[in-house]
Design an enzyme around this catalytic site. Structure first.
Site, PDB file in Angstrom:
ATOM      1  N   GLU A  66       0.816  -1.228   0.000  1.00  0.00           N
ATOM      2  CA  GLU A  66       0.000   0.000   0.000  1.00  0.00           C
ATOM      3  C   GLU A  66       0.848   1.276   0.000  1.00  0.00           C
ATOM      4  O   GLU A  66       0.731   2.117   0.911  1.00  0.00           O
ATOM      5  CB  GLU A  66      -0.950  -0.001   1.197  1.00  0.00           C
ATOM      6  CG  GLU A  66      -1.886  -1.197   1.222  1.00  0.00           C
ATOM      7  CD  GLU A  66      -3.032  -1.048   2.213  1.00  0.00           C
ATOM      8  OE1 GLU A  66      -3.015  -0.085   3.006  1.00  0.00           O
ATOM      9  OE2 GLU A  66      -3.956  -1.881   2.187  1.00  0.00           O
ATOM     10  N   GLU A  76      -5.215  -8.813   0.999  1.00  0.00           N
ATOM     11  CA  GLU A  76      -5.831  -8.433   2.283  1.00  0.00           C
ATOM     12  C   GLU A  76      -7.321  -8.198   2.084  1.00  0.00           C
ATOM     13  O   GLU A  76      -7.741  -7.592   1.091  1.00  0.00           O
ATOM     14  CB  GLU A  76      -5.235  -7.131   2.841  1.00  0.00           C
ATOM     15  CG  GLU A  76      -3.912  -7.271   3.522  1.00  0.00           C
ATOM     16  CD  GLU A  76      -3.410  -5.967   4.140  1.00  0.00           C
ATOM     17  OE1 GLU A  76      -4.218  -5.218   4.732  1.00  0.00           O
ATOM     18  OE2 GLU A  76      -2.199  -5.711   4.018  1.00  0.00           O
TER      19      GLU A  76
END
Ligand code: BG6
Length: 469
Positions: free
Chosen positions: A174, A371
């Protein structure tokens, strides 16, 4: 037909035999300082400077104590039956002072990877998951070429030592979060800055470094694959027929999704992101040689994190203190479902949108859902008679997302796995242990572990390769 009706009428949800069922966590969120003499990270700096910002003043010192308990932990993960685990290396552990690697830390990760292999759990290893060493963030983080050079040195060590024991490396997790939260006024990641030129340099620095790291890896004989983990959120304008809302949605999409997707997967810094930063008074400071390096990037796969969709509208006030808030405003759809503990909208169909988008924009690029999960506060309230946390809300959350994952698979999306967040309760950025995400409960005062209901449910899914809706 509404979404719910179509889902209810679906038969048993089956996944391919080779589907990689797993779970994830990250170094800073679970290891604790341990015994290898770890250096300070940006979270240590943040905590030392303002512990009040962290839920119940719990910092990153001990977390889930994985560094000392990994043998028992991995045995417990194996009991659930997971086929893969997504973890990360800690740069500050492997290079406590940025000069030479710590041999005990090198051994620690060998031991962890050997333990996983012993239990036939594949290792999906991220090189950097939000845990920049303190020294590096103090000199401008990823925007500084010295930090990038030191990272390449760290990456070389990892590739040399652990390639044979790793299934797939990810350069970053991320990267957009570190950039926006650290440098665009969101004030949740150190250095809590609002400086758009620095933000543009940091984000582009990450893109360049990703390309350099991938190329470094590919320049040597290798066993593992390499890619990156990006968080992607489908963006919806509040009113589809409103030009201002659509423009705001485009700006959000450019900044939050497209910048890193284009930069790290397609290998370019496109015009939309350049224009967006130009509006914020920042210009591109990469050289043409940098841009060439970026253009050569070729990921073997992509990791996709999905938690929630984003709803955007035209900003109510055209002028505000922050340049960013003049481009878009996020809003909460009143009729939507929310996870009240985290405030995130629950929208399982969003995962399908993201998967189909990746399949369309990058045909043939394998990806996995790296995720997805649900963090809930006060899970003590949900204990059954035996004392086990009966987290049926988490099971419902995961099930409803898996249904849409399977739908995308059935339509040809090249998705090879799912590593839910998270394998056990872990420490979170500022929220510390407020919201628990784990399949395994951790009682912090005693550090004892106990499987939640969701762990038994996941065990069954893995065994049967699917479930009934
Ligand atoms: C992901 C991060 O974005 O979200 C994880 O990769 C994080 O590190 C997870 O823990 C859940 O978010 P949070 O803020 O509730 O911990």
């Amino acid at each position: 037909m509404s979404e719910d009706v179509s889902l209810k009428s679906m038969p048993k949800i089956k996944f391919p035999n080779h589907f990689l069922w797993g779970a994830a966590t990250s170094a800073e969120q679970c290891e604790g300082r341990g015994q290898t003499g770890k250096g300070l990270t940006k979270w240590d700096l943040h905590f030392q400077s303002d512990p009040n910002q962290f839920f119940e003043k719990v910092g990153p010192e001990i977390t889930s104590d994985f560094a000392r308990r990994y043998v028992q932990d991995i045995a417990l993960w194996a009991q659930i039956g997971i086929k893969a685990v997504r973890l990360s290396f800690s740069w500050a552990r492997l290079f406590p002072d940025d000069q030479k690697p710590s041999q005990s830390a090198v051994k620690f990760y060998h031991d962890v990877l050997d333990e996983l292999a012993e239990h036939k759990i594949k290792a999906l290893m991220t090189l950097s998951h939000f845990d920049l060493p303190a020294w590096a963030v103090q000199v401008g983080g990823w925007s500084n070429s010295k930090v990038r050079a030191a990272f390449l040195n760290y990456a070389s060590l990892i590739f040399r030592e652990y390639d044979a024991k790793t299934e797939a490396f990810a350069t970053f997790c991320e990267p957009i979060v570190e950039t926006i939260c650290g440098y665009m006024g969101q004030k949740c990641h150190w250095p809590l800055a609002e400086n758009y030129q620095l933000a543009f340099n940091v984000g582009n620095g990450l893109i360049l470094l990703h390309a350099q790291t991938v190329s470094l890896f590919k320049s040597r004989p290798r066993h593992a694959k390499i890619g990156v983990v990006l968080n992607l959120s489908p963006v919806y304008p509040r009113r589809r027929d409103h030009a201002g809302d659509r423009k705001a949605a485009r700006a959000y999409e450019t900044l939050h999704n497209r910048w890193m997707l284009e930069g790290m997967v397609a290998g370019k810094i496109g015009q939309p992101i350049r224009k967006l930063f130009a509006k914020l008074g920042a210009r591109l400071e990469l050289t043409s040689q940098n841009l060439q390096t970026i253009a050569q990037v070729k990921c073997d796969y992509l990791g996709v994190n999905y938690y929630f969709p984003t709803r955007v509208r035209e900003p109510v006030r055209a002028k505000s203190k922050s340049g960013l808030s003049t481009l878009f405003e996020t809003w909460k759809k009143p009729s939507a479902r929310y996870n009240k503990s985290r405030g995130w909208e629950i929208y399982p169909r969003g995962i399908y949108r993201v998967m189909m988008r990746i399949s369309r924009e990058f045909p043939g690029l394998p990806f996995y859902i790296s995720e997805n999960g649900m963090g809930v506060a006060n899970e003590n309230l949900f204990r059954d008679k035996s004392g086990k946390i009966a987290d049926f809300y988490r099971i419902d959350f995961l099930k409803s997302h898996l249904v849409w994952i399977q739908k995308a698979l059935a339509q040809g999306a090249p998705c090879f796995g799912f590593t839910l967040w998270s394998i056990f309760d872990c420490w979170s950025w500022l929220n510390a242990y407020k919201n628990r995400y784990g399949l395994i409960e951790i009682d912090l005062p005693t550090q004892t572990r106990r499987l939640k209901q969701s762990a038994f449910w996941y065990q069954k899914i893995i065994k049967e390769g699917g479930f009934d809706v």
